[in-house]
Scaffold this active site. Structure first.
Site, PDB file in Angstrom:
ATOM      1  N   ARG A 106       0.855  -1.187   0.000  1.00 16.85           N
ATOM      2  CA  ARG A 106       0.000   0.000   0.000  1.00 16.85           C
ATOM      3  C   ARG A 106       0.892   1.239   0.000  1.00 16.85           C
ATOM      4  O   ARG A 106       1.896   1.303   0.704  1.00 16.85           O
ATOM      5  CB  ARG A 106      -0.924   0.019   1.221  1.00 16.85           C
ATOM      6  N   ASP A 150       4.754  -0.272  -6.938  1.00 13.85           N
ATOM      7  CA  ASP A 150       3.525  -0.642  -7.644  1.00 13.85           C
ATOM      8  C   ASP A 150       2.326   0.073  -7.031  1.00 13.85           C
ATOM      9  O   ASP A 150       1.227   0.002  -7.567  1.00 13.85           O
ATOM     10  CB  ASP A 150       3.318  -2.164  -7.575  1.00 13.85           C
ATOM     11  N   GLU A 186      -2.922   7.431  -5.325  1.00 12.98           N
ATOM     12  CA  GLU A 186      -3.115   6.798  -6.641  1.00 12.98           C
ATOM     13  C   GLU A 186      -4.581   6.717  -7.053  1.00 12.98           C
ATOM     14  O   GLU A 186      -4.905   6.542  -8.233  1.00 12.98           O
ATOM     15  CB  GLU A 186      -2.540   5.383  -6.627  1.00 12.98           C
ATOM     16  N   HIS A 196      -0.326  -0.360  -9.719  1.00 12.92           N
ATOM     17  CA  HIS A 196      -1.034  -1.281  -8.813  1.00 12.92           C
ATOM     18  C   HIS A 196      -1.521  -2.523  -9.573  1.00 12.92           C
ATOM     19  O   HIS A 196      -2.690  -2.903  -9.541  1.00 12.92           O
ATOM     20  CB  HIS A 196      -2.224  -0.572  -8.162  1.00 12.92           C
TER      21      HIS A 196
END
Length: 320
Positions: A231, A255, A260, A292
């Site tokens: 996260r 990622d 985001e 992600h």
């Protein structure tokens, strides 16, 4: 036999196909909705007490109240984390929240890919090759067997990462709030000081928010790499950027990024992006950013769909 109805919000094409494929096996009638769950779309769940939501949408009190008014008693999120849902508000309203487990191999494999890309300067190599510059990098890459990897969080995914790292011959150190895995555990301070690579695999909650803050980043080994497939808010992104810019850290592969939401999973080619931290990260030559996507494999999607259906059926059976 009467079929159980489930309303599935925020369903992409690939998920929708899998829900249609697997639902008949379980005697389930899916109502598939492309739009995300909100106070405005809550009425679309009317008639079904169980719904499924994605991990991309914040579910606040107003949405929960609207769902409750339309008879929703159970929400299954298609993710391991539940930090996008106001859990306390759901409890007060009598709505049960469930999550799903899926193949940890999807994220573990991706984590190893990001680690290897980072220590082999893959961003620079690929960017230069795209413009037909085929010279060797100014700085040679490194080999994992010569490095110490710190695994921050040893749940299912963290353990899967450790299993994969064992094959590379590197030293592996671990830290977890509740040590349970077969691993060499050290204090968080020791993990930061000794690790050439730090990979994050903790859930996001009040205890882990910005667990990698400015002070801890400063205590890390000089030139270390940070990998995050968990996260975004586990890291103080402003502090990370400064450490990447001034050379305190060797690189980062993320990622997940703070803020985001509303950007990742959308085509922003011709749209303004207001997340300045993300824009600054993407300009850095030593930062790799992906949207992600670590979880996104066929195997993991099947796990998510089938476990979502099973969650809802178990709740229905308990309710009866």
């Amino acid at each position: 036999m009467e079929k159980t109805g489930i309303t599935i919000y925020g369903c992409e094409k690939d998920e929708a196909e899998m829900f249609r494929r697997y639902s008949p096996r379980y005697g389930v009638e899916p109502t598939i909705i492309k739009s995300v769950v909100s106070a405005e779309t809550a009425a679309l769940a009317s008639g079904n007490c169980c719904i499924s939501v994605n991990h991309k949408t914040e579910i606040d009190l107003s949405t929960l109240r609207a769902l409750k008014e339309n008879g929703v008693a159970y929400i299954s999120t298609r993710s391991i984390g539940c930090n996008h849902i106001d859990i306390k508000a759901a409890e007060k309203l009598g709505i049960t929240i469930g999550n799903v487990a899926y193949s940890p191999a999807s994220v573990a494999d991706y984590t190893l890919m990001l680690i290897l890309m980072s220590i082999r300067n893959a961003k620079s190599v690929l960017c230069r090759a795209d413009v037909h510059d085929y010279k060797l990098c100014a700085v040679p890459g490194r080999e994992l067997r010569d490095m110490t990897v710190g695994v921050l969080g040893t749940g299912r995914i963290g353990q899967a990462v450790i299993d994969r790292l064992n094959g590379f011959g590197c030293r592996i150190l671990s830290y977890n709030l509740d040590p349970q895995a077969k691993a060499e555990y050290v204090t968080l301070g020791e993990l930061l000081r000794q690790s050439d690579i730090l990979t994050l695999h903790m859930p996001l909650n009040a205890d882990t928010y910005h667990i990698l803050d400015r002070k801890r980043i400063q205590s890390m080994k000089h030139g270390a790499f940070v990998i995050n497939t968990a996260r975004g808010s586990l890291i103080d992104t402003e502090a990370l950027i400064r450490a990447l810019e001034n050379g305190r850290l060797g690189g980062a592969a993320l990622d997940v990024v703070e803020g985001e939401e509303g950007i990742f999973y959308h085509d922003c080619t011709n749209k303004p992006i207001h997340n300045q931290l993300l824009l600054r990260l993407q300009k850095l030559p030593n930062a790799i950013i992906t949207p992600h996507t670590a979880f996104y494999t066929e195997h993991a999607l099947q796990d998510i769909v089938e476990n979502t259906i099973q969650n809802c059926l178990e709740f229905e059976r308990g309710k009866r």
